[in-house]
Design a protein around this motif. Structure first.
Motif, PDB file in Angstrom:
ATOM      1  N   TYR A  15      -3.405 -13.037   7.867  1.00 27.40           N
ATOM      2  CA  TYR A  15      -2.019 -13.183   8.300  1.00 27.40           C
ATOM      3  C   TYR A  15      -1.481 -11.819   8.699  1.00 27.40           C
ATOM      4  O   TYR A  15      -2.107 -10.807   8.891  1.00 27.40           O
ATOM      5  CB  TYR A  15      -1.410 -13.217   6.959  1.00 27.40           C
ATOM      6  CG  TYR A  15      -1.797 -14.417   6.113  1.00 27.40           C
ATOM      7  CD1 TYR A  15      -1.576 -15.742   7.017  1.00 27.40           C
ATOM      8  CD2 TYR A  15      -2.119 -14.735   5.075  1.00 27.40           C
ATOM      9  CE1 TYR A  15      -1.727 -17.104   6.492  1.00 27.40           C
ATOM     10  CE2 TYR A  15      -2.602 -16.107   4.297  1.00 27.40           C
ATOM     11  CZ  TYR A  15      -2.283 -17.223   5.204  1.00 27.40           C
ATOM     12  OH  TYR A  15      -2.574 -18.473   4.640  1.00 27.40           O
ATOM     13  N   ARG A  67       1.741  -9.420   8.563  1.00 29.56           N
ATOM     14  CA  ARG A  67       3.134  -9.003   7.787  1.00 29.56           C
ATOM     15  C   ARG A  67       3.694  -7.846   8.459  1.00 29.56           C
ATOM     16  O   ARG A  67       3.113  -6.854   9.009  1.00 29.56           O
ATOM     17  CB  ARG A  67       2.503  -8.571   6.418  1.00 29.56           C
ATOM     18  CG  ARG A  67       1.579  -9.358   5.587  1.00 29.56           C
ATOM     19  CD  ARG A  67       2.162 -10.287   4.722  1.00 29.56           C
ATOM     20  NE  ARG A  67       1.510 -11.518   4.325  1.00 29.56           N
ATOM     21  CZ  ARG A  67       0.822 -11.435   3.237  1.00 29.56           C
ATOM     22  NH1 ARG A  67       0.443 -10.429   2.371  1.00 29.56           N
ATOM     23  NH2 ARG A  67       0.281 -12.657   3.056  1.00 29.56           N
ATOM     24  N   THR A 103       7.106 -10.089  -2.995  1.00 31.57           N
ATOM     25  CA  THR A 103       5.524 -10.965  -2.640  1.00 31.57           C
ATOM     26  C   THR A 103       5.429 -11.690  -1.440  1.00 31.57           C
ATOM     27  O   THR A 103       6.088 -12.742  -1.168  1.00 31.57           O
ATOM     28  CB  THR A 103       5.188 -11.798  -3.914  1.00 31.57           C
ATOM     29  OG1 THR A 103       5.325 -11.083  -4.953  1.00 31.57           O
ATOM     30  CG2 THR A 103       3.669 -12.014  -3.631  1.00 31.57           C
ATOM     31  N   SER A 104       4.925 -11.227  -0.533  1.00 30.45           N
ATOM     32  CA  SER A 104       4.631 -11.809   0.936  1.00 30.45           C
ATOM     33  C   SER A 104       3.857 -13.280   0.649  1.00 30.45           C
ATOM     34  O   SER A 104       2.720 -13.235  -0.301  1.00 30.45           O
ATOM     35  CB  SER A 104       3.986 -10.882   1.838  1.00 30.45           C
ATOM     36  OG  SER A 104       4.874  -9.873   2.117  1.00 30.45           O
ATOM     37  N   GLN A 105       4.110 -14.049   1.557  1.00 28.46           N
ATOM     38  CA  GLN A 105       3.154 -15.244   1.519  1.00 28.46           C
ATOM     39  C   GLN A 105       2.797 -15.651   3.137  1.00 28.46           C
ATOM     40  O   GLN A 105       3.675 -15.558   3.899  1.00 28.46           O
ATOM     41  CB  GLN A 105       4.099 -16.456   1.140  1.00 28.46           C
ATOM     42  CG  GLN A 105       4.383 -16.658  -0.227  1.00 28.46           C
ATOM     43  CD  GLN A 105       5.288 -17.820  -0.407  1.00 28.46           C
ATOM     44  OE1 GLN A 105       6.237 -17.835  -0.311  1.00 28.46           O
ATOM     45  NE2 GLN A 105       4.400 -18.990  -0.740  1.00 28.46           N
ATOM     46  N   ARG A 156       0.883  -2.160  -0.553  1.00 27.84           N
ATOM     47  CA  ARG A 156       0.603  -3.618  -1.248  1.00 27.84           C
ATOM     48  C   ARG A 156       0.047  -4.549  -0.311  1.00 27.84           C
ATOM     49  O   ARG A 156      -0.736  -5.357  -0.616  1.00 27.84           O
ATOM     50  CB  ARG A 156       2.095  -4.224  -1.785  1.00 27.84           C
ATOM     51  CG  ARG A 156       2.420  -3.428  -2.985  1.00 27.84           C
ATOM     52  CD  ARG A 156       3.404  -4.301  -4.047  1.00 27.84           C
ATOM     53  NE  ARG A 156       2.926  -5.551  -4.116  1.00 27.84           N
ATOM     54  CZ  ARG A 156       3.685  -6.598  -4.320  1.00 27.84           C
ATOM     55  NH1 ARG A 156       5.226  -6.339  -4.332  1.00 27.84           N
ATOM     56  NH2 ARG A 156       3.421  -7.963  -4.274  1.00 27.84           N
ATOM     57  N   GLU A 157       0.478  -4.615   1.057  1.00 28.21           N
ATOM     58  CA  GLU A 157       0.296  -5.533   2.152  1.00 28.21           C
ATOM     59  C   GLU A 157      -1.177  -5.146   2.361  1.00 28.21           C
ATOM     60  O   GLU A 157      -2.068  -6.060   2.706  1.00 28.21           O
ATOM     61  CB  GLU A 157       1.034  -5.396   3.253  1.00 28.21           C
ATOM     62  CG  GLU A 157       2.482  -5.791   3.109  1.00 28.21           C
ATOM     63  CD  GLU A 157       2.762  -7.216   2.571  1.00 28.21           C
ATOM     64  OE1 GLU A 157       2.055  -8.024   2.316  1.00 28.21           O
ATOM     65  OE2 GLU A 157       4.230  -7.484   2.137  1.00 28.21           O
ATOM     66  N   ASP A 172      -3.971  -6.732   0.321  1.00 26.65           N
ATOM     67  CA  ASP A 172      -4.131  -8.234   0.351  1.00 26.65           C
ATOM     68  C   ASP A 172      -5.414  -8.577   1.332  1.00 26.65           C
ATOM     69  O   ASP A 172      -5.305  -8.556   2.650  1.00 26.65           O
ATOM     70  CB  ASP A 172      -2.887  -8.835   0.842  1.00 26.65           C
ATOM     71  CG  ASP A 172      -2.971 -10.290   0.614  1.00 26.65           C
ATOM     72  OD1 ASP A 172      -4.215 -10.789   0.698  1.00 26.65           O
ATOM     73  OD2 ASP A 172      -1.699 -11.001   0.932  1.00 26.65           O
ATOM     74  N   ALA A 174      -5.955 -11.303   2.556  1.00 30.20           N
ATOM     75  CA  ALA A 174      -5.968 -12.382   3.509  1.00 30.20           C
ATOM     76  C   ALA A 174      -5.085 -11.704   4.537  1.00 30.20           C
ATOM     77  O   ALA A 174      -4.843 -12.466   5.441  1.00 30.20           O
ATOM     78  CB  ALA A 174      -4.932 -13.307   2.829  1.00 30.20           C
ATOM     79  N   VAL A 175      -4.572 -10.496   4.791  1.00 32.05           N
ATOM     80  CA  VAL A 175      -3.936  -9.919   5.584  1.00 32.05           C
ATOM     81  C   VAL A 175      -4.958  -9.220   6.913  1.00 32.05           C
ATOM     82  O   VAL A 175      -5.812  -8.677   6.526  1.00 32.05           O
ATOM     83  CB  VAL A 175      -2.950  -8.669   5.137  1.00 32.05           C
ATOM     84  CG1 VAL A 175      -2.214  -7.944   6.198  1.00 32.05           C
ATOM     85  CG2 VAL A 175      -1.905  -9.270   4.364  1.00 32.05           C
ATOM     86  N   LYS A 184      -7.410  -3.280   8.355  1.00 28.82           N
ATOM     87  CA  LYS A 184      -6.129  -3.729   8.891  1.00 28.82           C
ATOM     88  C   LYS A 184      -6.154  -3.332  10.370  1.00 28.82           C
ATOM     89  O   LYS A 184      -6.122  -2.249  10.626  1.00 28.82           O
ATOM     90  CB  LYS A 184      -5.071  -3.772   7.995  1.00 28.82           C
ATOM     91  CG  LYS A 184      -5.364  -3.913   6.494  1.00 28.82           C
ATOM     92  CD  LYS A 184      -5.834  -5.459   6.257  1.00 28.82           C
ATOM     93  CE  LYS A 184      -6.349  -5.516   4.627  1.00 28.82           C
ATOM     94  NZ  LYS A 184      -6.864  -6.871   4.453  1.00 28.82           N
TER      95      LYS A 184
END
Lengths: 562, 562
Positions: free
Chosen positions: A329, A331, A371-373, A405-406, A409, A411-412, A445
């Motif tokens: 993802y 962000r 909270t990011s999605q 925080r990101e 994750d 998934a990022v 990342k």
């Protein structure tokens, strides 16, 4: 007192243009006030009655040609009707073809080199003939309208599986191998290939390209529904793939009214990966930017034509080596609301699902701002974030915490930031951000930073850029440049169906329907065969139904026998 | 085990940046784990509690400065608190001003040449100070947010009546006389004037203009709500009028997120009539065309900057003599669906009410297709019109009849047609249309025809154009060209309020709020006075309410006395 006389011609089928011309010719005769010339289907009889003709005493069957004349005298009416044959013959004389096959199979026998079948018969018969053409391995130009969406989907899927094109239904125009099909302008051949879900849009673009000195390699029509979700842009994606491979095409121009969001995404990604400059003109659709890599977004048909000609005359820019395709993802944590919004407008056509605290066309509202999605773009300057604290352009604290925080994750894949320099902004944002960015890159990342500022700003543009680069960020000077980079990371869309192919020499085609389309191909030095098509069962819907049921039964019986 | 100590400083008011800097400095001291520095308003106390500070035993009033330190030991906490004065003094030293007036009136006495008042105090106090600045005849740059929409409308109307500008509320940035206000980048002065409802949008545009070698005359911020219907673009229209008169401005750049439809219409018409090239970048808004007369529509901030710089470097094109302004309705009868749609997207922002059988953003659905209403654009190729007849590109009959009806309507001023040439189209549409067009022009109607085709088309482009011109039509080659002509016919929008004026020499300003904005003006060689503003009644909301009621009573009493 006007007098009405009529003729019924049994079993005579003429196309609607021929009938209109006969009608106009009759009205022009001396003493004639009005004329009606139509196949006597129930719908047409209603139209004639509405036009003031009394049909009460006329017993015509649906496959009869009905000719009505209203004149000043019985003699004038009779004289007019007496000329019908010669008027129809004048029309016939203009065509050159000798023997006319009565079926597609016959036409294929007569002109085996014909790779294209033009279909302009009434819509209720058109899908059947188109399917037959596909079975015979021919591409279809389907001018007819009133073909159902389900029929369209069926035909296009069938065609795609065979590496064949179905342009249409309701495809008004195309230019194949220099020959215009349907409504078409005569324009120079050249290196611009078109894909258009819009008939007059295609015509307007090719004529402007011609006026500007450019020319057309191929212009492929789609029909108005191809870019709907239900059809999914089947023909558009085939056409794009073909033009990408075509050596004569240097620039591709896509024209349509706003496509469905999911189709736009697929189309843009296919265009982005096609290796040639592509001009997109989605009329009435907010452009994501002016230029993103090989994609240029036009504002209107004239602009699109000018852009395509310009690109066709210039050397294509060297292709940027794209980065590793996105594997997770995105962000985005923005301090600038408008920068966030411009990025959102740019990404929303290609990234889904995309969440934000800003509102835009297809972007979803983030339920919980903390909270990011999936893919998320946040404007951290939003009131919800700044309550009791300074704006993120002055205080990075909130963003630093959110970044941490990101990056935690899994998934990022990619973090997206803006850094706005200048008076009033924090004195050294790059130094504040650097440690977190280093951690992020160490955690695998990617970081993209948009730095807005000048050398004269208190922070110094180069110094800030260098510090961010040293911390592992890929740095851009504008949302548009960053968007171009992000488009380059979109996973390539493979075209995994049989590729379409056709010869690009002289056009040879089979015409079923409007005879004038046959004439027009011949006038443009194409080769054509016109099929003396007649509606099955004389066009009588009741009999057609019975015939269709019989065919189904036969098919069922033969399946059982096998 | 962390130890918390605190200080309360009664009656000490500092702005939020000063407090943030003190907090950061405290956290950086040895042994300190966390610090909180805030005015002890109820809202701030909640935030501190949420951040983990125990305030249960602390008795601070809203106008007290509360300083909390959490450290490894009592000694470390005490040592940190002991440094508060010197840390605050370091900050004070950086400012250069000697005497500080405590009120706006005092500041005006001290710097009478100051035409601008910058306001960045907390939102609940900002409208009052802004109103006071307007009463003193000063323009306002209102950085504060949390000013209500009603307050904004009141302030802007008051300002407009006096020929004064209110930028904001929530106006992040502006550049006046070469000096950046609020958040602002240092950029070259030049001939591009900006009007922007978007802070970082303005910053991104001016930095890109600077990088491209261009410069800024003035950059006027609006705040994010100016282009809402409720506010009606008051500041935008004032700014546009000012820049149109400003000799140093050669090109105007308008930037915003999509404005309200009615405001967009007013703004575009004002821009259209301003006599200078205007680049519009309404982010996320479908552009009506690329270029319409003096208007150019950009796709994104980078594109907008590049266009503005290009226009600023080139000679402005000679102004076309506009036709007689529109004095009635426009009725468009199109045979090409996409041409109709493109025209609709183009006219929609400026013609209202606009009806059609096509769907677009703000266009209304025509209830009865046989009867036009107000401005109407019809796609005559729509199924509803072609039932039982040929497409209007092949048969003009329907259009000829509709033309006759439209020209009989006294409310109609202008008829709009497309004529699509080429294979498949009627052999001589101009000759068919000419008699009706002659009648129309004789009846005082204007006719605009868009002719799509080439010389090589069977009908011949020039011959068709000439025939239509001879019949009285104004002929164009594209929707975009015709749109440009139609925009030129829009009745001019007079700016009928007192004109804004300000000196464009050295900037002199009064600053109320964030001290760093004072520093920044001085650093940019502007002259400024910082007001030692303090919240009324020490910021205590209860007392402020009482004060406000007292003031109202006094005002009522003094009204009665008069």
């Amino acid at each position: 007192m006007l007098r009405t006389q009529y003729q019924i011609r049994s079993g005579a089928y003429y196309d609607s243009i021929t009938l209109m011309q006969l009608q106009k010719a009759l009205v022009a005769l001396p003493g004639v006030a009005d004329a009606g010339v139509m196949m006597a289907t129930p719908a047409n009889c209603e139209l004639l009655a509405a036009a003031g003709f009394d049909l009460a005493t006329i017993a015509a069957r649906p496959d009869d040609l009905l000719i009505l004349v209203k004149a000043e005298s019985d003699k004038a009416a009779a004289d007019a009707l007496a000329q019908v044959d010669s008027l129809l013959q004048q029309r016939q004389k203009t065509t050159t073809q000798g023997f006319r096959p009565r079926s597609l199979t016959g036409a294929v026998d007569q002109l085996a080199s014909a790779e294209w079948v033009l279909i302009s018969i009434p819509g209720r018969f058109a899908a059947g003939v188109a399917a037959e053409a596909l079975d015979l391995g021919r591409h279809v130009f389907l001018f007819s309208d009133h073909v159902t969406l389900d029929e369209e989907i069926g035909l296009k899927r069938k065609a795609r599986a065979k590496g064949l094109l179905v342009m249409g239904p309701d495809c008004g125009t195309a230019i194949i191998n220099g020959v215009g099909l349907g409504f078409a302008n005569r324009v120079r051949r050249g290196n611009i290939g078109l894909v258009a879900a819009s008939g007059t849009g295609l015509q307007a673009a090719v004529t402007e390209i011609h006026q500007l000195g450019g020319g057309i390699s191929q212009a492929i029509g789609l029909g108005g529904r191809d870019l709907k979700s239900e059809v999914g842009g089947i023909t558009a994606l085939q056409a794009l793939d073909w033009l990408a491979r075509d050596e004569a095409t240097a620039v591709i121009l896509l024209i349509s009214k706003p496509p469905a969001a999911d189709v736009a995404a697929r189309l843009l990604r296919a265009a982005q990966g096609c290796g040639k400059p592509v001009v997109c003109n989605f009329i009435g659709y907010p452009p994501p930017a002016r230029r993103l890599g090989n994609l240029t977004f036009a504002s209107g048909l004239s602009d699109a034509a000018a852009l395509a000609v310009g690109l066709g005359q210039s050397q294509p820019p060297p292709r940027a080596t794209p980065g590793r395709p996105l594997s997770g993802y995105v962000r985005g944590l923005f301090s600038g609301g408008t920068l966030a919004y411009e990025m959102l407008v740019g990404l929303e056509p290609v990234l889904a699902p995309l969440y934000s605290n800003l509102e835009a066309a297809t972007t979803r509202k983030l339920a919980d701002l903390t909270t990011s999605q999936a893919h998320t773009l946040l404007d951290l300057g939003d009131d919800a974030f700044t309550q009791g604290r300074l704006h993120p352009m002055m205080d990075n604290e909130l963003r630093l915490r959110r970044l941490a925080r990101e990056m935690a994750d899994p998934a990022v894949d990619l973090l997206l930031l803006d850094v706005v320099l200048g008076e009033g902004a924090q004195p050294d944002p790059a130094t504040e951000l650097a440690p977190v960015l280093v951690q992020a890159t160490q955690a695998g990342k990617r970081v993209v930073a948009i730095v807005i500022g000048t050398e004269e700003d208190p922070q110094g543009l180069s110094a800030q850029r260098e510090r961010l680069s040293a911390a592992g960020a890929v740095v851009f000077a504008s949302v548009s440049d960053a968007l171009g980079y992000l488009y380059g990371l979109l996973p390539p869309v493979a075209y995994d169906h049989p590729p379409v192919s056709f010869a690009t020499g002289e056009l040879a085609a089979i015409n079923v329907g409007l005879e004038s389309f046959y004439d027009s191909i011949v006038a443009q030095k194409g080769t054509a065969v016109h099929v003396a098509w007649r509606p099955p069962a004389g066009g009588d819907e009741r009999f057609i139904g019975i015939l269709a049921r019989l065919k189904q039964q036969q098919a069922a019986v033969s399946r059982e026998k096998r």
